[in-house]
Design a protein around this motif. Sequence first.
Motif, PDB file in Angstrom:
ATOM      1  N   HIS A   1      -0.851   6.614   4.009  1.00  0.00           N
ATOM      2  CA  HIS A   1      -1.540   6.146   2.925  1.00  0.00           C
ATOM      3  C   HIS A   1      -2.518   7.423   2.642  1.00  0.00           C
ATOM      4  O   HIS A   1      -2.930   7.452   1.340  1.00  0.00           O
ATOM      5  N   GLY A   2      -2.961   8.326   3.247  1.00  0.00           N
ATOM      6  CA  GLY A   2      -3.776   9.375   2.843  1.00  0.00           C
ATOM      7  C   GLY A   2      -3.059  10.284   2.005  1.00  0.00           C
ATOM      8  O   GLY A   2      -3.265  10.852   0.981  1.00  0.00           O
TER       9      GLY A   2
ATOM     10  N   THR B   1      -2.431   8.500  -1.421  1.00  0.00           N
ATOM     11  CA  THR B   1      -3.394   8.261  -2.338  1.00  0.00           C
ATOM     12  C   THR B   1      -4.201   9.600  -2.585  1.00  0.00           C
ATOM     13  O   THR B   1      -5.250   9.666  -3.560  1.00  0.00           O
ATOM     14  N   GLY B   2      -3.838  10.629  -1.913  1.00  0.00           N
ATOM     15  CA  GLY B   2      -4.381  12.073  -2.225  1.00  0.00           C
ATOM     16  C   GLY B   2      -5.616  12.129  -1.505  1.00  0.00           C
ATOM     17  O   GLY B   2      -6.341  12.874  -2.074  1.00  0.00           O
ATOM     18  N   THR B   3      -5.998  11.522  -0.581  1.00  0.00           N
ATOM     19  CA  THR B   3      -7.339  11.721   0.062  1.00  0.00           C
ATOM     20  C   THR B   3      -7.298  12.331   1.144  1.00  0.00           C
ATOM     21  O   THR B   3      -8.367  12.425   2.001  1.00  0.00           O
ATOM     22  N   LEU B   4      -6.135  13.189   1.850  1.00  0.00           N
ATOM     23  CA  LEU B   4      -6.093  14.005   2.516  1.00  0.00           C
ATOM     24  C   LEU B   4      -6.666  15.356   2.202  1.00  0.00           C
ATOM     25  O   LEU B   4      -6.008  16.011   2.011  1.00  0.00           O
ATOM     26  N   ASP B   5      -7.964  15.372   2.040  1.00  0.00           N
ATOM     27  CA  ASP B   5      -8.553  16.713   1.825  1.00  0.00           C
ATOM     28  C   ASP B   5      -9.721  17.284   2.753  1.00  0.00           C
ATOM     29  O   ASP B   5      -9.605  16.847   3.803  1.00  0.00           O
TER      30      ASP B   5
ATOM     31  N   SER C   1       0.651  -1.179   0.040  1.00  0.00           N
ATOM     32  CA  SER C   1      -0.072   0.012  -0.073  1.00  0.00           C
ATOM     33  C   SER C   1       0.931   1.249  -0.109  1.00  0.00           C
ATOM     34  O   SER C   1       0.492   2.429  -0.554  1.00  0.00           O
TER      35      SER C   1
ATOM     36  N   SER D   1     -12.644  16.814   2.863  1.00  0.00           N
ATOM     37  CA  SER D   1     -13.671  15.780   3.547  1.00  0.00           C
ATOM     38  C   SER D   1     -13.138  14.874   4.453  1.00  0.00           C
ATOM     39  O   SER D   1     -13.782  13.973   4.871  1.00  0.00           O
ATOM     40  N   SER D   2     -11.884  15.049   4.692  1.00  0.00           N
ATOM     41  CA  SER D   2     -11.192  13.955   5.490  1.00  0.00           C
ATOM     42  C   SER D   2     -11.637  13.932   6.985  1.00  0.00           C
ATOM     43  O   SER D   2     -11.896  15.045   7.428  1.00  0.00           O
TER      44      SER D   2
ATOM     45  N   CYS E   1      -9.091  16.231   9.037  1.00  0.00           N
ATOM     46  CA  CYS E   1      -9.436  17.792   8.833  1.00  0.00           C
ATOM     47  C   CYS E   1      -9.886  18.570   9.829  1.00  0.00           C
ATOM     48  O   CYS E   1     -11.139  18.575  10.089  1.00  0.00           O
TER      49      CYS E   1
END
Length: 550
Positions: free
Chosen positions: A178-179, A182-186, A24, A188-189, A192
């Motif tokens: 991992h965030g 994958t670019g998922t720390l935005d 991962s 909406s996280s 945040c």
Amino acid sequence: MIEIPVQTRIPRPVELVQQLKTDSLTGLKVLFINMPLRESARPNIPPQGPGLLAARLRLYGAEPTIIDLNAYRIQDKVAEAQGLPYGRHITLDETRGLLARHLHKYGEPRIIALSGMITTLRWQERIVDMCRSLVPDAFIISGGGLATDVKAGLFQWMPELDAIAHSEGDDVILILAHGVKTGTLDESSPYCVGAQNGRLRFLFAGDRPENLDELPFAAWDLFHEDVDGNAVFEWYIQTPVWGGSANNSSATPFSMERSLTTVSSRGCPYACGFCDRQAQGERNYGMRDASNMVREAEWLVDTYHIDFLGFPDDNFAVDPRRVRKLPEAFAHLGGLRWGTHTRLDEIDARAFDMAKSGCIYIGVGAESAAVRTLESMNKGGFILRPRGSKENQLTHINGFFFPTTMVRGIETAQKAGIHVNCTWIMAYPEETLEDLKTSVAFILWQEESLPRSAVNRKMFVATAYPGTEMFRHPKVQRLISEHFGVHYQGNGVPIADDAFRAYLLELDDATKVMYGRDGAPLNFGEMSDDMFLQAQEHLNADQIEKILDM
């Protein structure tokens, strides 16, 4: 000001880790930077936190590296002029050069993780700016003691930070990594907490891994050499974990040539008022199995040829069942000597099993031998009233009354062949001069059966660290407010403003007296300031006997 929003349930880190695969994090570069600590002490305990997190990241394909700024004690004319016999800290210019050379060799990391205790604020403020200028697109996070005690308040003082991770980071580092990958720390996280100066901020709450025995051992190979070829890890190995030459308030009648440390448990079930262990599990006590400890010890002996292993746990001997397993488990280590930390009321029959397994040293936080001070520290409990007793049990020695449990602990360890080193605190809230004299008398009583060089005669100065119960003591809060202008929320938590920052910048490792407005000492005890400073003078001159004549 960062406003932490109300969130729906955030999954525990361990739940999210279970969803990761071994590839991962493949190819993700992560740089850990460990901050410098007490300049006057020789670095003797390698930073296990970054080592453990790096090993954890490797399991999922990441490529971690480590820069340990605390390893450096540079001996030159500057250090000599400053009276630093072990050498000085690395300078900021030297640090920037070291960091630039490291980046040139290993490439730019996607994540830079800063690690340090509450006393490293000044260093972290400078290093985060340095990292941002050298690696503009890196995701920079602060973890460890400072991050755990201050949390979101750090964003105001370190605007280049992207995230803060508090408490235990074994699982959080994987979720964060991992965030980032994958670019998922935005926005909406669930982690945040809003935006500041156009940058999203994230706050991660750490948690205890389900099984400490399943964690990999620290990635010590990442410390072997720095980018300039310095044998950093060997410096640690050749510096004794404990003893006079370690300059860490420990005294021993024995020596060691090659030593290392590892932690066998986390947290402590007790609630002493001076203790700040939020980053190590607080009162959530957890421990590794004896067989797991032995596997690591065998690896360290075979790989690094150590002759002594330290377990600097908060409280090693909580569970007698594990202690009883040690003689058989450690029998395969060829007589490896080891030491640890525990409480004097736990030095009972357990001491003999520990001795049979090779233990020759126990460090205990005695802190005080006076009833009033121990009660004020919330350390009375089993120290004053042994299990089964409803009244204080005291022993009269040399004109003073000592807790019987403390006396028996010292005597039991001596019978078992284990050296006990006591550490002490002076000027704790409610401590009087007579209370301090009682602690001094206990130290002198120890010298009746041990060489003076084998008894710790130093005392820490009571220091109010955020996150401790002591920090919430009314007198402590009043004095800190008077001297530094610190203000508190209704729950006693300090407001993270410039005044609180100024206080943190003055914090040290409790070996020095802090001074506030008009040069007045920060004295939390009941002694007058003049008496407090006079006692300090006697302690610094190694003339503690004179305190009895005050």
